[in-house]
Enzyme design. Structure first.
Site, PDB file in Angstrom:
ATOM      1  NE  ARG A 168      -3.179   0.294   3.133  1.00 57.21           N
ATOM      2  CZ  ARG A 168      -4.395   0.791   2.898  1.00 57.21           C
ATOM      3  NH1 ARG A 168      -5.224   0.114   2.143  1.00 57.21           N
ATOM      4  NH2 ARG A 168      -4.779   1.946   3.412  1.00 57.21           N
ATOM      5  NE  ARG A 172       5.844   9.088  -4.389  1.00 56.61           N
ATOM      6  CZ  ARG A 172       5.198   9.459  -3.303  1.00 56.61           C
ATOM      7  NH1 ARG A 172       5.832  10.066  -2.323  1.00 56.61           N
ATOM      8  NH2 ARG A 172       3.902   9.242  -3.223  1.00 56.61           N
ATOM      9  NE  ARG A 242      -4.621  -6.404  15.145  1.00 58.41           N
ATOM     10  CZ  ARG A 242      -4.182  -6.719  16.362  1.00 58.41           C
ATOM     11  NH1 ARG A 242      -4.608  -7.828  16.970  1.00 58.41           N
ATOM     12  NH2 ARG A 242      -3.329  -5.941  16.981  1.00 58.41           N
ATOM     13  NE  ARG A 273      -2.978   5.468  12.240  1.00 58.82           N
ATOM     14  CZ  ARG A 273      -3.344   5.045  11.047  1.00 58.82           C
ATOM     15  NH1 ARG A 273      -2.603   5.296   9.987  1.00 58.82           N
ATOM     16  NH2 ARG A 273      -4.450   4.346  10.869  1.00 58.82           N
ATOM     17  CD  GLU A 293      -5.303   4.937  14.624  1.00 56.62           C
ATOM     18  OE1 GLU A 293      -5.426   6.144  14.330  1.00 56.62           O
ATOM     19  OE2 GLU A 293      -5.120   4.053  13.781  1.00 56.62           O
ATOM     20  CE1 TYR A 341      -6.349  -1.109   5.400  1.00 56.27           C
ATOM     21  CE2 TYR A 341      -4.579  -2.672   5.038  1.00 56.27           C
ATOM     22  CZ  TYR A 341      -5.041  -1.495   5.573  1.00 56.27           C
ATOM     23  OH  TYR A 341      -4.179  -0.704   6.293  1.00 56.27           O
ATOM     24  CG  ASP A 343      -7.543   3.175   1.065  1.00 56.22           C
ATOM     25  OD1 ASP A 343      -7.546   3.042   2.300  1.00 56.22           O
ATOM     26  OD2 ASP A 343      -6.510   3.063   0.383  1.00 56.22           O
TER      27      ASP A 343
END
Ligand code: FAD
Ligand code: UDP
Length: 359
Positions: A168, A172, A242, A273, A293, A341, A343
């Protein structure tokens, strides 16, 4: 009699219901929560929109989906660029030239590639997340920025997780901290709730209404966006999810961490996070609100945030999917109904495609 009973006032349910209402169908949308919006729901505190179920940044390369969502809210130019905190050291994400320079002092793409090659070993076909991560970015990044975070998030070792999860994230060889490769990105100015007010404007909505305790509700068809295993009474055994717990705090300071998202990637910090919500909308309020979280295993009564798409769960899901195909008057959709999963953009895409086939 309603044409559609839509179970779940999240993105899939609301988009489908809106499309159905637009062509004159009567829809009743129910949700067991006290609000619509599913996991996109926002609460207001200190003049800040709080992403109550985790940070949500809209991103897509699908121009039809982008035009669609922009009918319901104006989006700002927020670009997600999280940073990682590993034992007090700060690294840019996703993995890019800034990350490589900070780790190794490599200033050119060729130097960075040589460094990764030297750490890659001889993995030709990665069989799990650990092998996939090392073959993409090398052992240093795996150890500092991936292993601890991933094992907290998923509650199992990286060797036991599917490789696709890490794919995901972009890798770069440019100095570009944008977390996503998509063409369009942003956060709705004023939060996500306005989108649901508009999507559901022509439907009947019943909140705090659990499908399983109101099974008598009748409609010609049902659109079900809850957990697919629960729909079938878990007859092949429960699917694994989860969950998360969120710890939210208001601080008497204007700017706590200088970024909306800071990931804590070491295994010895219990949360994954910290979100500082005001930065999604470039807020300058005098106070700030942050959320830690904490990942955890899902148990009955918790919110099922993530499907665990490993081999065993996928095999079990396929059995439920086969049952679902026999349910002529029920359409299954969304993250929980499809056990994927997804988005946000993908959920809208699926809901629009489903509406096109169905209506
Ligand atoms: P949901 O939003 O889960 O909606 C399903 C609804 O059904 C819920 O409201 C639930 O209460 C209701 N329901 C379930 N069972 C019943 C029942 N028995 N009776 C009545 N109602 C029921 N995507 C992005 O694109 N960008 C992001 O930055 C992003 N960040 C995320 C962060 C986190 C922490 C999480 C968990 C997800 C994130 N996502 C993100 C994914 C996004 O949340 C999902 O794609 C989207 O919410 C899925 O919409 P949905 O309608 O399928 O499901
Ligand atoms: N990940 C990681 N380190 C990070 C951020 C993400 O190893 O700092 C891995 C982790 O396995 C996570 C996956 O990348 O589950 C996908 O991350 P993403 O931010 O897309 O997760 P989400 O926002 O869906 O929780």
């Amino acid at each position: 009699m309603y044409d559609y009973l839509v179970v779940g006032a999240g993105l899939f349910g609301a988009v489908f219901a809106r499309e159905a209402a637009r062509v004159g169908k009567k829809c009743l949308v129910i949700d067991k929560r006290a609000h619509a919006g599913g996991n996109l729901y926002c609460e207001s505190a200190e003049g800040i929109n709080i992403h109550k179920y985790g940070a949500h940044i809209f991103h897509t390369s699908d121009s039809e989906v982008w035009d669609y969502i922009n009918q319901f809210a104006e989006f700002n130019r927020y670009t997600n660029a999280p940073v990682a905190n590993f034992k007090g050291e700060i690294y840019n994400l996703p993995f890019n030239m800034n990350t490589f320079y900070k780790l190794w002092g490599t200033a050119s793409p060729d130097e960075a590639k040589r460094m990764i090659d030297s750490q890659r070993g001889s993995i030709s076909e990665p069989k799990n997340l650990e092998e996939q991560a090392i073959s993409l970015v090398g052992a240093d990044i795996y150890e500092k920025l991936i292993k601890g975070y991933t094992e907290k998030q998923w509650g199992r070792r990286c060797e036991e997780l599917p490789a696709f999860i890490i794919k995901r994230l972009p890798v770069r060889f440019t100095y570009d901290n944008n977390y996503f490769n998509d063409r369009y990105q942003g956060v709705p100015i004023g939060g996500y709730n306005q989108i649901f007010d508009r999507l559901l404007g022509d439907c009947d909505v019943a909140l705090e209404t659990d499908y399983f305790t109101h099974r008598g509700m009748k409609a010609k068809k049902t659109v079900y966006t809850g957990m697919i295993d629960e729909f079938f009474g878990c007859e092949f055994g429960p699917l694994e999810y989860r969950s998360l717990s969120f710890e939210t705090e208001t601080l008497d300071t204007q700017n706590f961490q200088g970024n909306a998202v800071v990931n804590y990637t070491s295994g010895d910090v219990p949360f994954t996070r910290i979100i500082e919500h005001k930065h999604f909308e470039f807020g300058d309020q005098p106070k700030t609100v942050i959320t830690r979280e904490y990942p955890k295993a899902w148990q009955k009564g918790d919110e099922p945030y993530y499907p665990v798409n490993d081999k065993a769960n996928t095999e079990r899901y396929l059995k439920y999917q086969a049952l679902a195909k026999n349910e002529r008057n029920v359409i299954f959709g969304g993250r929980l109904g499809s056990y994927r999963y997804y988005d946000m953009w993908r959920v809208i895409r699926e809901a629009l495609d489903m509406a096109r086939r169905e209506l």
